[in-house]
Structure formats: C-alpha cells, structure tokens
Scaffold this motif. Structure first.
Motif, PDB file in Angstrom:
ATOM      1  N   LYS A   1     142.402   0.720  99.809  1.00 20.22           N
ATOM      2  CA  LYS A   1     142.222  -0.549 100.076  1.00 20.22           C
ATOM      3  C   LYS A   1     140.765  -1.162  99.904  1.00 20.22           C
ATOM      4  N   LYS A   2     140.567  -2.590  99.504  1.00 22.00           N
ATOM      5  CA  LYS A   2     139.252  -2.973  99.359  1.00 22.00           C
ATOM      6  C   LYS A   2     139.036  -4.259 100.269  1.00 22.00           C
ATOM      7  N   VAL A   3     137.694  -4.339 100.594  1.00 21.70           N
ATOM      8  CA  VAL A   3     137.428  -5.694 101.158  1.00 21.70           C
ATOM      9  C   VAL A   3     136.718  -6.357  99.984  1.00 21.70           C
ATOM     10  N   ASP A   4     136.390  -7.590 100.298  1.00 17.74           N
ATOM     11  CA  ASP A   4     135.560  -8.552  99.329  1.00 17.74           C
ATOM     12  C   ASP A   4     134.214  -8.257  99.828  1.00 17.74           C
ATOM     13  N   ALA A   5     133.283  -7.557  99.226  1.00 20.25           N
ATOM     14  CA  ALA A   5     131.947  -7.266  99.398  1.00 20.25           C
ATOM     15  C   ALA A   5     130.910  -8.276  99.537  1.00 20.25           C
ATOM     16  N   SER A   6     131.315  -9.361  98.836  1.00 21.83           N
ATOM     17  CA  SER A   6     130.368 -10.361  98.822  1.00 21.83           C
ATOM     18  C   SER A   6     130.271 -10.983 100.068  1.00 21.83           C
ATOM     19  N   ARG A   7     131.004 -10.737 100.829  1.00 22.59           N
ATOM     20  CA  ARG A   7     131.008 -11.431 102.241  1.00 22.59           C
ATOM     21  C   ARG A   7     130.155 -10.585 103.148  1.00 22.59           C
ATOM     22  N   VAL A   8     129.899  -9.273 102.659  1.00 26.80           N
ATOM     23  CA  VAL A   8     129.098  -8.478 103.709  1.00 26.80           C
ATOM     24  C   VAL A   8     127.581  -8.369 103.222  1.00 26.80           C
ATOM     25  N   LEU A   9     126.765  -9.118 104.209  1.00 31.83           N
ATOM     26  CA  LEU A   9     125.183  -9.104 104.063  1.00 31.83           C
ATOM     27  C   LEU A   9     124.586  -7.687 104.125  1.00 31.83           C
ATOM     28  N   GLU A  10     125.011  -6.952 105.248  1.00 34.82           N
ATOM     29  CA  GLU A  10     124.345  -5.934 105.621  1.00 34.82           C
ATOM     30  C   GLU A  10     125.380  -4.581 106.346  1.00 34.82           C
ATOM     31  N   GLY A  11     125.242  -3.641 105.809  1.00 34.25           N
ATOM     32  CA  GLY A  11     126.102  -2.429 106.519  1.00 34.25           C
ATOM     33  C   GLY A  11     127.385  -2.289 105.842  1.00 34.25           C
ATOM     34  N   THR A  12     128.419  -2.021 106.437  1.00 33.79           N
ATOM     35  CA  THR A  12     129.635  -1.787 105.727  1.00 33.79           C
ATOM     36  C   THR A  12     130.698  -2.173 106.713  1.00 33.79           C
ATOM     37  N   VAL A  13     131.587  -3.269 106.269  1.00 27.89           N
ATOM     38  CA  VAL A  13     132.982  -3.116 107.007  1.00 27.89           C
ATOM     39  C   VAL A  13     133.876  -2.529 106.253  1.00 27.89           C
ATOM     40  N   TYR A  14     134.894  -2.274 107.147  1.00 24.82           N
ATOM     41  CA  TYR A  14     136.256  -1.195 106.850  1.00 24.82           C
ATOM     42  C   TYR A  14     137.670  -2.169 106.298  1.00 24.82           C
ATOM     43  N   PRO A  15     138.101  -1.766 105.252  1.00 22.28           N
ATOM     44  CA  PRO A  15     139.321  -2.043 105.090  1.00 22.28           C
ATOM     45  C   PRO A  15     140.551  -1.792 106.053  1.00 22.28           C
ATOM     46  N   TYR A  16     141.531  -2.843 106.168  1.00 18.23           N
ATOM     47  CA  TYR A  16     142.668  -2.173 107.050  1.00 18.23           C
ATOM     48  C   TYR A  16     143.830  -1.674 106.395  1.00 18.23           C
ATOM     49  N   ASN A  17     144.612  -0.963 107.009  1.00 13.01           N
ATOM     50  CA  ASN A  17     145.828  -0.318 106.302  1.00 13.01           C
ATOM     51  C   ASN A  17     146.880  -1.202 106.999  1.00 13.01           C
ATOM     52  N   ASP A  18     148.203  -0.898 107.262  1.00  8.71           N
ATOM     53  CA  ASP A  18     149.069  -1.498 107.893  1.00  8.71           C
ATOM     54  C   ASP A  18     148.899  -2.488 108.971  1.00  8.71           C
ATOM     55  N   PHE A  19     149.254  -3.547 109.142  1.00  4.42           N
ATOM     56  CA  PHE A  19     148.846  -4.326 110.177  1.00  4.42           C
ATOM     57  C   PHE A  19     150.122  -4.237 111.426  1.00  4.42           C
ATOM     58  N   ALA A  20     149.748  -4.150 112.499  1.00  8.21           N
ATOM     59  CA  ALA A  20     150.817  -3.968 113.491  1.00  8.21           C
ATOM     60  C   ALA A  20     150.450  -4.930 114.541  1.00  8.21           C
ATOM     61  N   ALA A  21     151.318  -5.962 115.167  1.00  8.39           N
ATOM     62  CA  ALA A  21     150.959  -7.002 116.092  1.00  8.39           C
ATOM     63  C   ALA A  21     151.324  -6.624 117.647  1.00  8.39           C
TER      64      ALA A  21
END
Lengths: 731, 308
Positions: free
Chosen positions: A568-588
């Motif tokens: 899974k991918k995140v939009d890296a252009s929104r990340v200025l510093e460090g790493t954020v992580y993509p999610y898998n299946d969403f459960a509410a």
C-alpha cells in the motif's frame, strides 16, 4: 463448540514458557542497574562466580569475548556498553543450578555507577511545545511532519478554533504469564524456546541483536499465556542464549512479575495538542502536535510516532491538516506495543476533542461525527482509498441505542460515544501448509495460540468452511522456524485476516485437486467412522482411495497457500519529515457507554456498555464477540485505573498488581455487542481483524460520558477518582 | 552534571523471589503456644494466623523468621453471642462472619468492612486476630473495630488480660502485645447501628484511600467515628464525635462533624492519593456514613416520619 485447547489448558497439560524444561538445565537471573542513567565504573563479577551453584556469570566483558559482534550493537545492546539507559536495565546475568542460587548470586554483584542526569518525564524535557530547533535536541530520536492543504488560510478564516491539550499515561500489557524462555546450543545452532507471538520475527530480531546469522538460530514457540503486543521482539532471549554459550548447558530465564513491570516494553506517556478550525459548522482544518515518550528507544521509534499520528485525524474527512510528532528518549524502558499500539491514547485525545467541539457548536455528538465520517471510496489523509467501512452504520446503530438509554436516565449519569478505526490484517505476510490425511486435516503452524482463539479456532474455521470438514477432524500441529511455514506472527489483528487468507488458498487448492480427481466441478469433505470422505453430488469416496501411492506413502495430500499483501502506498508529497505508514483494511468501532459519576468524590461507575463493531464478516461469531468483550474490559482499565507511575529519577512506583490496577471481573459492566457485517474486509469470507479494534474507543467513550454527566472534561488518562475530582474542582 | 556514587547491595539480604526455609511449629494448646513463644529468642518467631499478610512479607523478603508458630490447632475458630455482645475467636476466618446473618443485622458496619476485604479466597483465610496483631495501616477492619469499641482478650504467660482495641493498637506493625502474648478473641460489647465506607480506585483487591467507620453505641459517648487510610494507624476522631449531640443529629451537625473529621485527620500524600483528596473524601464519606447509620437505627413506630 468447545475450543480444542480448552480441555488441555484446564488440565494444565500444555507447556507455557514458564513450564519449559530441558535435561541439565540451569536457571538464570539478571543483575540490574540501580540507577536510571549512568555509566558503569566498576562491576565485580568474581564474587558471584564463586557463589554456590553458580555455573556462569556474564557481563559486558564476557559479551565481547563470547559474541564479539553482539558487543558492537549500540541501538539494542545486550548489556549497556556505554550508558545505562533506564533503571533496572540488565548489566550482567547469572546462570546457576537452582533459581534461588542464581538470584542470590545476581543480588551479590556489586555495581559501581557514575550517575548521570535522569530525564524520566516528557514535561521535564519540554515543558512547552518545542520550537523548530528541537529537532536537534539530543532527546529527540524521531520526528514526523506531514501537511496537506491550506492550513494557515483555513485557520485564519475559521469561525471557531477549538484548542486543547491531552495527556496520557504508561500502560502495561499485563499478560498473565511473564516472559519466559529456554536457550541452548545444539550442534552449533542457537535454539530458543520461548513464549512469543512472533517466532519468525523473533528469529530475525534475536539474530540481529546477537550478531549471528539467522540460519544459525532456531525459534520454537511455547504456548503463550497472553501477549497483547508484549511478546514480539527480542527481549529476554539474548540473555538465555548468551548464558547457554557461556555455560555449555540449557539455560532458562523467567522474569518475576516485578521485572515484567520494571523491564517491560510498554505504552509510555504522551502529550497531545489538537487545534481544529471550523467553518459553517464543519471541521475544515486540524493541527496536531504529539510528544511521545519512547523511553530508551529501540529502533523503530519513528514508527511509534509515524503510525500513531494518523489516528489523530480520525476516520474523518479533513480538508487540510498539519501534523507533527516527536519521539523523545527518556530514562525508562523502551516503548513497546500494547493491543492497538497507542491508538486508545490517540483516540482518547481526538474523540474527546471532537466531542467537546460538537457540544460547543450545539451539535449532537453522534450526528456531528456522521457528517465527517469516512465512507467507502473517501480518501485518507495520506490519500489512500477507504475500502468498505462500517462507521456510518455503526453511528446510526449507536444513535438508536443512545436514544433508548437517554429516556429516563437518572441524574448524575451520562452517555458518551466514541469512534475508532484501525488497520487490520497487517504484516509482511504468511504461508500455510495443510496436510489432508485419510483421517483428517492437519494445519502446520509456527505460532502457538496466544489465547484469543485466532489460531486454534480462526484458522480451523477457515479450513472448515472451505472444505466442509467437521471441527473435530481438523488438528493444528506446531513447528519451529525450521519446519513450519513462514508467517509474520500473531499481532496486528492479522492472524485470521491475513494468515487466514493463506489457509483459505491452501484449502481451496486441496479442494480443487480432489475435484479434478473425482471429475466433479467441486467437492466437499466429511468424515465417517474416522475416515475422510470426498463428496461430489451423491457420490462419496474414501479419501485414501483417491491418493497416489506416493501420497499414501507420505501420509496424505499436501497443499500450500501464500498470502503476501499488496504493497500500500501513501502520498509522499504530503510528508515533510520522517515516515508515515499506509493502512491496510479499515475496521470501524463505535462505542457507547453510560456512566454514573459521584459528584462529591469523582468516582466513576460504569453502568452499561454497547460496542458496535465493524468486523466485515464474523467468521467465528462467539470468538469475535469474546474479543469485543475482552477489548472493552481491557480498555476500561486504560480509561479508569491503569497507570505506570514513575518518579522523576526514573523509579517505577507500582511494579505489581496491587497498585497497577487492572480491571477484574467485578469491574466488567453488562456489554452489548453488536457486530456490523456487510462491509467486507480482504480476509477469508470478508473478515476483518478483531483483536485490537474493540479496545480503541473505550477511554474516549468513558471520558465523553463523564463530560455528559458533569459538563466537565478530564484531559488526562486514566480517569481516576482523584483526577475527576480535580476536574470537578472539588479540591 | 554527574556525581560518582557507589551502589553496593548487601550480600546478606535475601533477594525477592528466593524462598526462605523456616521451621513450622504447631502447638496443640494455647498454653503450649505461649510457652513456645516465651522460649523463643527475640524476633526469631513469627505468629501465623491466616497468613494473608505474613506470607507476603516473607515472600517479599520483608521478613525472614527462623520459626513460624501456627495457630492452626488453637480452639479459637468460634463465634458466639452472649446476650447482645458478640465474641469472635481470633482465628475464625472472616468469611464465616461475612456469611453470618445475625452479624450482618446487628453489626452492619463490621459486616460491610469484612465483605470488601480482598477476595472470597482471601477472606476464607484472613482473621480478625491477624488484623489486630499485624496492625497494618492498610487494614479496613481496624477503623470499624475501634468505632465499635471492640475489646481484645489477650493470653500470655501471666494469664489473661482484656483491653479496648484502641489501646492495644500502637503504630504500623506495632501493638502492645508482649513477645509471648497471643490474641484469643475479640469482644463486641453490643449490637450497634454502624456503617463502614471506603473509597478505592478499584472495588476489589485494592487498598482503600480512605476508610470511614461510624457507629452509635448504647454507652456514652454514643457516637463513634474512626478513620483508616492514615499513618501510622487507624484512629478515632473524638473532636468530630463531640459535635454529635443526639441519636439523630441534624444535617447541619452531620456536616459539621464531617468537616471536623476532615480538619483533624492527619493524612499523607502517597501513590494512592494526595493528602488533599483524602481530606476531601473524609468530608464526604463521614457525612454519608453518619446518615446511613441513622437510617439503620430502629425507628419507634410512633415517631416515624415520612422519609425524605
């Protein structure tokens, strides 16, 4: 339907970590640092070596001799070669003939330490929110910053800005069984038997800590007396193996319960600041500031912040945001995962904030959430698509129940709602090996059941549903990392949701092979007189008659299944510093709770509880309901009473279950579990993971109910009577 | 900034988690028990009742007795009513008192205090004698025993003596029992409307932040108020009692007594509660306990008023 492990567990027949034994085994004890921060000036191990029964004593110097590569490890040192990082950090280890001898010898080691300044608490490091220069502060060991949209513009033109700061406390997993393992060297191979959620992950981790090749390390799981995230990475195993090398004998190491608390890798405190901009009654932008205590910070501390911070935007549409978090090194044991790591804490802050905002706007808290809730095909903050998601359905069901509860509610009572979301079925992947034998099916597994039923029940039920076999014809056989197929481990609500997919594929492969052999489009299996029968239409054939001579010789038909999730991918252009992580299946999760607050003492009573839980498909309904109930009760601990208390000099004041207050059965309220099905996950038959989601909204729901009852908000977890009393200005 | 400090652990001290061996002595009669205690050298023999406190001290290396004298064979597991007074043998398990209907009806405060001690398993072992003998500041029973003016019957080498419990208790872990003396029984002089209230973070197996015991006794001074959760031990608050001048004090009197109690109690701040929160709790709980005790008094039929 009785679980296959229930009867042997009741008889005490299964071997847990603390039960492990081997011929000629020695017992280990750890020598632990008397200070939270310092340097070892001198440590005299000679005295301990001469004590009765002592076979091996190892300290930093011995590490250099025995495992020179391990002595180079700086991030996760076996012993602190440069600095002691937390109070109680192991500085040496002893192996002796008996446990008492080992403990006596460990207690006799004199450690001379040069004390250094202790930074045990976030507020001592950053009393105010750090400026941009903070990134260079030596305490900052991780920094994540992401941004999207015209945040400043939206805050400038906002009709209302809602700003709050929340604080959360350290909570411990408190698995019933303490960490325990047995290490030995067999024919040059490092062998460790241990109570672990992740045999394969542990192999990688221990090999890296000890500086040995993974091929020379064999991990075998014991039965696990509860994990809750605390039995994942390398922890006590390196000490047992090091002592086994030094002594040439098997060495067992089991922590005392005080050590569980004093060394445990747990959730640590955090400070969370939230600012939300509102225009035309809607949320238009948010700023998030997170200071997360990561203790003596293991590698992966960026993950703790980068993964957690996304939960502070919630499962809500947010046009613009600016989120920034720091991982801070303090003189405490390293941060570690605890059922849905840090999500109950993040969600406590966010959902309290949203609730307060809704009330400030005069909006109904449930309706206000519904306006912003993610629906399928919405995009997350990092521009991932949202899959089938039961949040709206959960909110609608909760609104109906809340309306019923609201009628005739006594004075002093309040109702609170909170939402949560979680990414289930995570991990690198897993493989399954199934053997269909003439008398039944065997599933070969590397991980033991850790208690929640996801292995003994979940995986069996998947095979059962594909093949049609009765439960008593399915058996799980456990292997070690040399014989069992790879799997990422029992964590991250992934066993059924991810590994289950591998089992499903293997079962379907078996079904297909047999269908081909009988010349039917499909078959199902049943048993009669202990024999597996292959049924196609009205025909029933004995499995044994359908096997080739080679398969008969090998004992049965084998099938493999693999599941490695798509990246899974995140939009890296929104990340200025460090790493954020993509999610898998969403459960509410949407939780509702009624509380009774004693307005004179601050005591909170939980009157009743309802959990509306998006599970995709409940493949094994009783087990799923049990997970929800367990998650709620555990979450009530985080909400009301669980709190690790450290002094400014890094000493844990409550290393035991007297003053670390875990909920007991008498504390469990009536819990109504409403499973929301129909929003399919990627797991077998549309299942989503259920291990973690039910704990997430609990502290927030309770805090919101207290606010409903009293009109006063509590900004810090846990909501002990005294904290509530202070918020109510009773003292 | 750093400073060089040496940390050396005493080699002689037993580490936590290492079992200790001791000699278990099981006398058959009270006289033999007293004789054995008198013959033991100072500090070497511990007395074992239910063991719920002593065994934890031994396990946690806070105590390392050479000998442990068990009271198992003492004929003290009894409960009997003598008129309206209750005599309880010192080794009777709390669970027996908890399950006794008459105790619940006639000494409701004692029953309440007992009911919420630890867990059922623990109450099946713990005893009143042990609570007095160990004199723990954490005991939920001591404030109630003080409020009910319980008397302690003590057996020793020079015979039997009997004293009010408030005189026997001294400070944490300290009583006025001589080295060869044993608690034989506790005497509750009369049935009494009484109430015990506690506040804990958790209801079960937790230590009370504050415990409040109130009782209305037939003998003057009628009202008794005692507090637990303070150091060095539970104590009576005569100043607060003095505010209450009748069997049915007014709401104002109850409030004044509660405030007096909160003012007089000497609390400390610790990890379980701050001093100011404990004071706050006392002000609330004394008032509530007094009201509950009044509600428990038998009402003369003629004087019955409609309840509020």
């Amino acid at each position: 339907m009785m679980r296959s492990d229930a009867e042997p567990k009741a008889r005490g027949a299964l071997e847990y970590g603390t039960d492990l034994e081997a011929p000629g085994m020695l017992w280990a004890a750890l020598v632990r640092s008397p200070v939270a921060h310092g340097r070892i000036v001198h440590m005299d191990l000679a005295g301990a070596r001469k004590m009765p029964g002592v076979v091996a004593v190892v300290g930093p110097d011995d590490l250099r001799t025995l495992l020179p590569k391990a002595a180079l490890e700086v991030e996760r040192p076996v012993f602190p070669l440069q600095e002691i990082r937390y109070r109680g950090e192991p500085v040496a280890a002893v192996a002796a003939e008996t446990l008492a001898q080992a403990r006596r010898a460990a207690a006799a080691v004199a450690v001379e330490v040069e004390s250094l300044r202790v930074d045990a608490r976030i507020e001592d490091i950053f009393p105010e929110w750090p400026s941009a220069a903070a990134a260079d502060d030596p305490h900052v060991v991780g920094h994540v910053h992401a941004r999207h949209g015209d945040v400043d513009g939206k805050f400038r033109t906002a009709e209302l800005v809602h700003s709050e700061t929340y604080r959360t406390s350290g909570v411990h997993q408190v698995a019933l069984e303490p960490h325990a393992c047995l290490g030995e060297i067999r024919d040059g191979t490092f062998c460790i038997r241990t109570s672990t959620q992740t045999p394969f992950g542990l192999r990688e981790d221990v090999a890296s800590v000890l500086g040995i090749p993974e091929a020379k390390l064999l991990v075998e799981g014991s039965w696990v007396g509860g994990g809750f995230g605390g039995k994942g990475s390398a922890f006590i195993e390196p000490y047992a193996l090091l002592l086994a090398v030094a002594s040439g004998r098997p060495v067992k190491l089991a922590l005392t319960y005080a050590e569980e608390f004093e060394l445990g890798r747990t959730t640590l405190p955090a400070v969370i600041r939230l600012d939300t901009a509102v225009a035309r009654g809607r949320i238009v932008a948010r700023r998030v500031r997170l200071l997360l205590d990561t203790g003596a910070s293991l590698p992966g501390r960026d993950f703790a912040v980068g993964y957690s911070i996304g939960f502070l935007l919630g499962p809500y549409r947010t046009e613009a945001y600016d989120i920034e978090g720091y991982a801070l090194r303090t003189n405490k044991p390293p941060f570690g995962p605890h059922r849905a790591p840090f999500a109950p804490q993040s969600v406590f802050a966010l959902e309290s904030h949203i609730d307060g905002l809704a009330r400030r706007l005069g909006a109904d808290p449930i309706e206000f959430r519904k306006i912003h809730a993610w629906r399928e095909n919405d995009r997350t903050a990092y521009d991932q698509p949202v899959g089938p998601f039961g949040l709206e359905a959960g909110l609608e069901a909760a609104a109906r129940t809340a309306a019923v509860w609201r009628t005739g509610i006594p004075a002093g009572h309040g109702i609170g709602v909170a939402c949560g979301f979680w990414s289930t079925g995570v991990g690198a992947g897993g493989e399954a090996r199934l053997f269909l034998q003439p008398d039944g099916l065997v599933i070969l597994e590397g991980e033991r059941e850790i208690g929640n039923g996801s292995v003994v029940r979940g995986l069996s039920v998947v095979a059962q549903r594909v093949l049609g076999l009765p439960a008593n014809a399915i058996r799980i056989q456990y292997g070690d990392t040399a014989t069992a197929p790879f799997d990422s481990g029992v964590y991250g609500s992934r066993t059924l949701a991810a590994l289950g997919q591998a089992v499903e594929k293997a079962a379907r492969a078996l079904e297909k092979t047999l269908a081909t052999r009988v010349g039917a489009p499909q078959v199902r299996l049943e048993t009669k007189n202990g024999q597996v029968l292959v049924v196609s239409g009205r025909r029933r054939q004995k499995l044994v008659d359908l096997l080739t001579p080679a398969e008969r010789a090998a004992g049965g038909l084998e099938a493999h299944g693999k599941h490695y999730g798509a990246e899974k991918k995140v939009d890296a252009s929104r990340v200025l510093e460090g790493t954020v992580y993509p999610y898998n299946d969403f459960a509410a999760s949407v939780h509702l709770v009624e509380v009774a607050v004693d307005r004179e003492t601050g005591h909170i009573g939980i009157v009743r509880y309802a959990a509306f839980q998006d599970v995709g498909t409940a493949v094994d309904r009783p087990a799923v309901e049990a997970q929800v109930e367990g998650g709620v009760v555990m979450g009530l601990g985080t909400a009301l009473s669980e709190e690790m208390m450290w002094t400014p000099d890094g000493r844990l004041l409550n290393p035991g279950l007297l003053d670390y207050r875990l909920p007991r059965i008498r504390d469990a309220p009536p819990i109504h579990v409403d499973l929301i099905e129909g929003f399919a996950g990627a797991g077998p038959f549309g299942a989503k993971g259920i291990g973690e989601p039910p704990i997430i909204p609990v502290p927030a729901a309770v805090a919101n109910a207290v606010a409903d009852a009293t009109g006063t908000r509590v900004f810090e977890l846990p909501l002990t009577p005294e904290r509530v009393a202070r918020a109510l200005k009773l003292l | 900034m750093s400073s060089l400090v040496a940390h050396r652990k005493a080699i002689n001290r037993r580490p936590v988690g290492v079992r200790v061996s001791f000699q278990l002595v099981q006398p058959a009669t009270p006289e033999e028990a007293v004789r054995l205690l008198a013959g033991a050298s100072a500090g070497q023999m511990s007395v074992l009742g239910g063991g719920t406190d002593l065994l934890i001290d031994i396990d946690q290396a806070r105590a390392s007795p050479r000998q442990v004298l068990s009271l198992r064979k003492m004929p003290w597991r009894y409960l009997r009513w003598e008129g309206s007074s209750l005599v309880v043998g010192s080794t009777l398990p709390l669970r027996t008192l908890e399950l006794d209907r008459r105790v619940q009806q006639q000494l409701p405060g004692l029953w309440e205090a007992i009911r919420d001690v630890g867990s059922p398993a623990l109450r099946a072992r713990a005893t009143l004698g042990g609570n007095v003998g160990r004199c723990s500041p954490a005991s939920d029973l001591l404030p109630m025993l003080i409020a009910l003016d319980a008397r302690v019957r003590i057996l020793g080498p020079s015979g039997v003596r009997e004293h009010p419990v408030d005189l026997v208790l001294q400070e944490s872990r300290k009583t006025n029992l001589g080295p060869a003396e044993l608690i034989e029984s506790l005497i509750f002089p009369s049935a009494a409307p009484s109430t015990y209230m506690w506040q804990r973070v958790q209801p079960v197996n937790d230590i009370s932040q504050v415990g409040v015991a109130t009782a209305y006794l037939p003998d003057a001074p009628h009202w008794r108020i005692a507090l637990g959760g303070l150091q060095p031990r539970a104590r009576r608050l005569s100043e607060a009692e003095a505010v209450l001048r009748s069997a049915r004090p007014t709401h104002l009197e109850q409030e004044l007594a509660a405030q007096e109690a909160a003012r007089r109690a000497e609390f400390v701040s610790d990890k379980r509660a701050t001093e100011s929160y404990r004071r706050r709790l006392v002000a609330v709980m004394v008032r509530r306990a007094l009201q509950t005790t009044i509600d428990r008094m038998p009402r003369p039929a003629a004087a019955r008023k409609p309840s509020r």
